[in-house]
Write a protein that holds these residues in place. Structure first.
Motif, PDB file in Angstrom:
ATOM      1  N   ASP A  56       0.638  -1.160  -0.138  1.00 27.70           N
ATOM      2  CA  ASP A  56      -0.111   0.114   0.195  1.00 27.70           C
ATOM      3  C   ASP A  56       0.789   1.227   0.017  1.00 27.70           C
ATOM      4  O   ASP A  56       0.377   2.251  -0.694  1.00 27.70           O
ATOM      5  N   GLY A 205      -6.528   5.229  10.111  1.00 23.44           N
ATOM      6  CA  GLY A 205      -6.521   6.482   9.493  1.00 23.44           C
ATOM      7  C   GLY A 205      -5.680   6.232   8.129  1.00 23.44           C
ATOM      8  O   GLY A 205      -5.679   5.194   7.461  1.00 23.44           O
ATOM      9  N   THR A 206      -5.222   7.270   7.457  1.00 23.41           N
ATOM     10  CA  THR A 206      -4.405   7.561   6.209  1.00 23.41           C
ATOM     11  C   THR A 206      -3.128   7.075   6.477  1.00 23.41           C
ATOM     12  O   THR A 206      -2.489   7.906   7.130  1.00 23.41           O
ATOM     13  N   ASP A 209      -0.121   9.844   5.115  1.00 26.55           N
ATOM     14  CA  ASP A 209       0.008  10.989   5.962  1.00 26.55           C
ATOM     15  C   ASP A 209       0.484  10.871   7.251  1.00 26.55           C
ATOM     16  O   ASP A 209       1.072  11.602   7.960  1.00 26.55           O
ATOM     17  N   PRO A 223       2.316   6.876  -2.002  1.00 27.23           N
ATOM     18  CA  PRO A 223       1.406   5.368  -2.279  1.00 27.23           C
ATOM     19  C   PRO A 223       2.106   4.442  -3.085  1.00 27.23           C
ATOM     20  O   PRO A 223       2.983   4.972  -3.947  1.00 27.23           O
TER      21      PRO A 223
END
Length: 842
Positions: A56, A205-206, A209, A223
């Motif tokens: 990811d 979460g992301t 970030d 990414p």
């Protein structure tokens, strides 16, 4: 005129064979190159995407151990898992046998989601101490599942058990061996970290970030899709560079094609001059005749280019299939043919054909109707057209020469190619003067054949333009081949000299230095080395341990050093000191006569040792201690380990004969010995004796292999142009013989026999071929020298031109044979025509 056009194409189809074949080969090469480039690009991208399946996020910039741990800790805090993609290089051994001193290894993930390797047999590693091996590497080195490998050297080496084998991957993470990252880090060699790949399916979460917030700004967090796009761009650029290199050879092929087509049209249209004049007599205008000839060239170009596209598609699929069978690990995907490559190849073939036929067409249509009643022009050069041709050739020579000078100063390959082509056109423009001059010189030998020899020389001199066209077809092929041979010989000679300078010793076994002892090599070890297959000669060298200091400071420099002729590790204050005599090393060392016969006041030190001590060439140091110490001048050397070198008499003076024992064995490999096998065998001997192995045998063999592969590949690619050139000379000679049919019939009527006519034509062909061969060798040598000055001098300053005399003579002989073979069919056809038929035929 349409009827005339169709009839002309139908009647003269066989005479256009050479032009058609030339265009088909050139277009097919471009189309096949595009298909293979697309397949290579697809294969690389497929492997690249497969290596990052399940990833990811990718983090770059963590190159040190603590930086990697910081990233892994941040990923763990987020709830994700990570794998470190790293590269390692070092020795790998199996049961005491060194498989390779510079084996590559990568990492394998324990997390199944991040494990990209495709299992071929066995199981994946479940923890440290286990490894995967590439299936092809396992077959090559005889590694089986369950074997235990020793990875690394010395006390830092790790033991791993092979649990499985994997399919070969040509992606950036592909490797012959895969270890877990902890094992890779403990192996004791330099580990290069590419990136950290992260699986964040369970992250909160992301992840991108979140990682950017906790990691420093110099870390590149992106990414996986963005990272793959970046890598795909780099991979595509690499494939495009290879494609451009292949297009250089395609440009050469089309350049040769243009010459062949121009010659074909020139002679064919010259033969039909009477036909054009008769058409003008019955009412055809000059514009109509010119349009007819241009349309004829267009028809030939369209048909040839279309055939070339079809041939290229078939060739592309065929080469991809063959490559997949011969090299199973080659990264080739599905073969496709981009429209740009197909359309570009087709359009290039069409333009080359039409462009090559424009000048002959214009010249043919200038024939006046009355020319049908006059004898044909013999094509001299002392005409207005001839002077214009020479003037144009002079301009081309000046422009081409200027481009070649610019290429040598700027080291630009594209400029060199442009200058070579332009200057070569200038040489061809001056052909009507150059070739007759050479024919007169070589013709002195041919005249000794009697009447046929005199006639052959006279025929070659009678029509200078026809002679230049015939010989020019072969000239380009000879120039290409001879230029390549001279260039490769020069490159090989230059590289060999450089390799002799850097790696003068094939292999050297040196006893290690341990504190408080002077280790030595036993007589049994020396006998084992000499009995090893592939060893031509081995010499034991005596030595001891000495200290090194600066004369002004009066203290040791760094940790101290020694001087020697073998290789050994740099240990604190202790270094093997060896002395040599010319008789012992003259037949062992490649080149380097300076340290085969070292001066008594000289100490040779490897560049690494000199850099570590901060010494320069010419620096003075004191070697040894007490009253026997001597002040020596430092010189640079390399290729036999981290030791120095002194003369044997100097060693005796430094030690007074005390403490000297066999400290090294130098080896000269036998001619044709396999470098990898010999290295492995010597590694086994060195491991048993506790010695260190060094030398440049494998590096020298690798460089030789690269040169052989480069030479073979370049010859194979140039063969396209050479084949076109040979087809051109055959076609040109055939058309030239047909053009002189009435002349041959007249000679037969005057008493020349069929055998004498065949000998005459064969002698003429051989004469022109030899002349083309001599001039081609001269031109090829000149272009090779320019190529060396353009591409090699910037890398290796001391580059000397090497002329492979035997090979160049063989090229001239092959040119003569090609000329003889090309004239067989035309000569037989000319000899079969009776004098009455020849004199009445039009």
């Amino acid at each position: 005129m349409r009827t005339v056009l169709l009839a002309s194409v139908r009647v003269h189809t066989r005479r256009y064979v050479a032009a058609v074949v030339a265009v088909v080969v050139g277009v097919g090469f471009i189309v096949a190159t595009g298909g293979l480039a697309a397949a290579a690009r697809a294969g690389l991208l497929d492997d690249l995407r497969a290596e990052y399946t399940g990833v990811d996020v990718v983090v770059q910039g963590a190159y040190r151990e603590r930086e990697v741990d910081r990233v892994r800790s941040a990923v763990h805090d987020l709830g994700g898992t990570a794998v470190v993609n790293a590269e390692w290089r070092g020795p790998v051994a199996l049961d005491g046998r060194v498989l390779s001193d510079e084996a590559d290894a990568g990492t394998v993930a324990l997390d199944p989601e991040l494990r990209w390797q495709q299992l071929a047999a066995g199981t994946y590693p479940t923890g440290p101490g286990q490894a995967l091996v590439d299936a092809h590497a396992a077959e090559q080195f005889g590694v089986r599942i369950g074997d235990r490998l020793r990875v690394g050297r010395g006390p830092d080496a790790v033991q791993v058990r092979v649990t499985g084998s994997t399919e070969t991957s040509s992606g950036p993470l592909g490797s012959p061996l895969y270890l877990t990252y902890p094992d890779l880090r403990r192996a004791g060699e330099v580990v290069v970290v590419d990136n950290v790949a992260i699986d964040c399916d369970d992250c909160a979460g992301t992840p991108v970030d979140a990682l950017r917030e906790v990691l420093p700004e110099r870390y590149l967090v992106q990414p996986a899709t963005a990272y793959l796009q970046m890598m795909q761009t780099e991979a595509t650029q690499g494939v495009d560079v290879i494609s451009l290199v292949l297009l250089v050879f395609a440009a050469i092929a089309f350049f040769v094609s243009a010459l062949v087509i121009a010659n074909t049209f020139s002679i064919l249209l010259a033969q039909r001059a009477r036909d054009f004049a008769l058409l003008r007599c019955v009412g055809a205008t000059r514009r109509q005749v010119l349009r007819s000839v241009r349309t004829e060239a267009l028809v030939v170009g369209v048909g040839s280019a279309s055939l070339g596209v079809a041939a290229g598609v078939g060739l592309g699929h065929g080469l991809a299939a063959v490559a997949g069978l011969v090299w199973p690990g080659l990264p080739l995907g599905a073969v496709s043919f981009p429209l740009a490559w197909v359309g570009g190849g087709w359009l290039t073939g069409l333009l080359v054909t039409v462009g090559a036929g424009l000048l002959p067409a214009r010249r043919a249509t200038r024939v006046s109707p009355l020319a049908a009643l006059r004898p044909a022009d013999v094509g001299g050069v002392r005409t207005r057209t001839g002077w214009v041709r020479l003037a144009g050739g002079a301009v081309l020579l000046l422009i081409g020469g200027a481009l070649l000078v610019l290429a040598m100063s700027s080291h630009q390959l594209a400029v060199m190619l442009a200058g070579g082509m332009v200057s070569y056109l200038g040489v061809l423009a001056w052909g009507p003067l150059l070739f007759p001059a050479l024919v007169r010189l070589v013709g002195q030998v041919v005249r000794r054949l009697g009447v046929p020899g005199a006639l052959a020389t006279g025929n070659a001199l009678r029509n200078p333009r026809r002679t230049a066209a015939t010989a020019g077809s072969l000239l380009v092929g000879v120039t290409l081949v001879s230029g390549l041979l001279v260039g490769v010989a020069t490159a090989r000679g230059t590289v060999t000299t450089a390799m002799n300078e850097e790696y003068p010793v094939d292999a050297a076994l040196t006893a290690p230095v341990t504190p408080g002892s002077n280790a030595s090599l036993s007589a049994g070890t020396v006998r084992e080395v000499r009995a090893t297959d592939g060893v031509a000669q081995a010499q034991a060298l005596p030595g001891t341990t000495l200290a090194l200091r600066l004369p002004a400071a009066g203290k040791g420099v760094g940790a101290g050093t020694g001087a020697g002729t073998g290789a050994g590790p740099m240990l604190s204050g202790r270094q093997p000191v060896l002395g040599v005599e010319p008789a012992t090393l003259r037949r062992l060392v490649h080149g380097r006569p300076d340290f085969v016969r070292p001066r008594a006041d000289t100490l040779f030190l490897p560049w690494e040792v000199m850099a570590g001590y901060g010494l320069d060439i010419g620096a003075e140091v004191v070697l040894g201690r007490g009253p026997d110490a001597r002040t020596l001048t430092v010189a640079g050397a390399e290729g036999f380990g981290n030791t120095g070198l002194v003369a044997r008499d100097t060693l005796r003076a430094l030690t007074a004969g005390a403490g000297v024992s066999t400290r090294a064995v130098w080896v000269r490999a036998a001619a044709g010995a396999d470098a990898a096998d010999l290295r492995g065998a010597l590694s086994t001997v060195a491991a048993g004796a506790g010695a260190e192995l060094s030398g440049g045998l494998e590096n020298r063999a690798f460089v030789d292999l690269q040169l052989d592969v480069l030479t073979g590949a370049t010859l194979a690619l140039l063969a396209i142009g050479v084949v076109i050139a040979l087809i051109g000379i055959g076609n040109t000679l055939g058309l030239s013989v047909l053009e002189r049919g009435r002349e041959h019939a007249l000679l037969r009527a005057l008493g020349l026999t069929r055998r004498q006519l065949r000998v005459t034509l064969a002698a003429e062909s051989a004469l022109l071929a030899v002349v083309a061969g001599l001039l081609g060798v001269a031109l090829g040598t000149g272009y090779a020298w320019i190529g060396v000055r353009t591409m090699m001098v910037d890398v290796i300053e001391d580059t000397q031109l090497v002329l492979p005399g035997g090979q160049l003579l063989a090229v001239v002989g092959a040119a003569a044979v090609a000329g003889l073979l090309a004239c067989i069919l035309p000569a037989r056809k000319a000899a079969r025509v009776t004098p009455a038929q020849g004199l009445t035929a039009e």
